[in-house]
Design a protein around this motif. Structure first.
Motif, PDB file in Angstrom:
ATOM      1  N   GLY A   1      66.532   7.899 -41.494  1.00  0.00           N
ATOM      2  CA  GLY A   1      67.411   8.699 -40.659  1.00  0.00           C
ATOM      3  C   GLY A   1      68.600   9.256 -41.410  1.00  0.00           C
ATOM      4  N   LYS A   2      68.767   8.855 -42.659  1.00  0.00           N
ATOM      5  CA  LYS A   2      69.879   9.358 -43.480  1.00  0.00           C
ATOM      6  C   LYS A   2      69.424  10.595 -44.242  1.00  0.00           C
ATOM      7  CE  LYS A   2      73.120   7.905 -47.081  1.00  0.00           C
ATOM      8  NZ  LYS A   2      72.854   9.012 -48.019  1.00  0.00           N
ATOM      9  N   SER A   3      70.221  11.606 -44.240  1.00  0.00           N
ATOM     10  CA  SER A   3      69.914  12.830 -44.963  1.00  0.00           C
ATOM     11  C   SER A   3      69.769  12.543 -46.450  1.00  0.00           C
ATOM     12  CB  SER A   3      71.026  13.863 -44.748  1.00  0.00           C
ATOM     13  OG  SER A   3      70.782  15.027 -45.499  1.00  0.00           O
ATOM     14  N   GLY A   4      68.697  13.052 -47.041  1.00  0.00           N
ATOM     15  CA  GLY A   4      68.475  12.865 -48.465  1.00  0.00           C
ATOM     16  C   GLY A   4      67.873  11.529 -48.832  1.00  0.00           C
ATOM     17  N   PHE A   5      67.420  10.762 -47.852  1.00  0.00           N
ATOM     18  CA  PHE A   5      66.852   9.440 -48.120  1.00  0.00           C
ATOM     19  C   PHE A   5      65.627   9.544 -49.024  1.00  0.00           C
ATOM     20  CE2 PHE A   5      63.530   6.364 -46.736  1.00  0.00           C
ATOM     21  CZ  PHE A   5      64.102   5.227 -47.271  1.00  0.00           C
ATOM     22  N   VAL A   6      65.576   8.690 -50.026  1.00  0.00           N
ATOM     23  CA  VAL A   6      64.426   8.591 -50.919  1.00  0.00           C
ATOM     24  C   VAL A   6      63.877   7.173 -50.818  1.00  0.00           C
ATOM     25  CG1 VAL A   6      63.617   8.718 -53.302  1.00  0.00           C
ATOM     26  CG2 VAL A   6      65.367  10.321 -52.492  1.00  0.00           C
ATOM     27  N   VAL A   7      62.587   7.029 -50.534  1.00  0.00           N
ATOM     28  CA  VAL A   7      61.998   5.703 -50.319  1.00  0.00           C
ATOM     29  C   VAL A   7      62.080   4.863 -51.581  1.00  0.00           C
ATOM     30  CG1 VAL A   7      59.902   4.447 -49.722  1.00  0.00           C
ATOM     31  CG2 VAL A   7      60.453   6.574 -48.537  1.00  0.00           C
TER      32      VAL A   7
END
Length: 229
Positions: free
Chosen positions: A104-110
């Motif tokens: 849900g965070k903008s720019g999240f990378v797994v």
């Protein structure tokens, strides 16, 4: 069913709280959580759930712990597979919930998603042999801590504290090596969502903790249990 529900909920909390501390709070260095914070988070998940539901299921939340307690004579062998299923399902559901929150965070990378690994996936670049050794040794001692602190003649009411602090110490030792598993369910849940080769290395985080649990239980039964005052 009450026991299996307790194992599901306890394992969910361990993965969501412990891995969540790394995935969510660990993404912000300015918060200062670091290795110490993540290690403490894992210890606190076990401590809190051991008090909350330990009286229902024994508070394992870990397939390796369940195996160790079967060998140690604390859990009927017929309960082992149902416990494992409940624990793995709890870990997977927790990892899915954590993924929904984190994404849900903008720019999240797994990325690694708090998964375990060796070689290129080891935080400190440790190889396969080092990972096998540390996971087996630390799981063995974790089982000894559990069997000792829950023995009939151990101080009453303090077992969750000893177990929670034991898991904290285990993480402080081994986060640089494998990102700390000692728990096949915890490793399985987050590996399913990682964008690395974590699934290909998952075998180690089943074999080493299970072998370590067996060794720890046998050491307790053979060398320590008879000598308790």
């Amino acid at each position: 069913m009450n026991k299996l529900a307790a194992e599901f909920i306890g394992t969910f909390w361990l993965v969501f709280g412990g891995c969540g501390s790394a995935v969510l709070a660990g993404a912000f260095p300015e918060l200062g959580i670091g290795f110490l914070g993540v290690a403490l988070a894992f210890g606190l998940t076990v401590l809190t759930m051991a008090y909350a539901v330990g009286g229902i299921s024994g508070g394992h939340f870990n397939p390796a712990v369940s195996l160790g307690l079967v060998i140690g004579g604390r859990l009927p062998a017929r309960d082992l597979v149902p416990y494992w299923i409940a624990q793995v399902l709890g870990a997977i559901v927790a990892a899915a919930a954590l993924y929904l929150v984190a994404s849900g965070k903008s720019g999240f990378v797994v990325g690694g998603f708090a998964s375990n690994g060796y070689g290129d996936l080891s935080p400190g670049g440790y190889g396969l042999t080092a990972a096998l050794m540390i996971e087996a040794v630390l799981t063995a001692f974790f089982i000894i801590i559990i069997l000792g602190s829950t023995a009939p003649n151990a101080p009453a009411g303090f077992a969750p504290i000893a177990i929670g602090l034991g898991l904290t110490l285990i993480h402080l030792i081994s986060i640089p090596v494998t990102n700390t598993s000692v728990n096949p369910a915890r490793s399985t849940g987050v590996a399913l969502f990682a964008e690395t080769a974590a699934l290909g290395q998952l075998w180690l985080f089943w074999i080493a903790p299970l072998a370590g649990a067996a060794i720890g239980a046998l050491v307790w039964k053979g060398l320590l249990a008879k000598n308790r005052l």
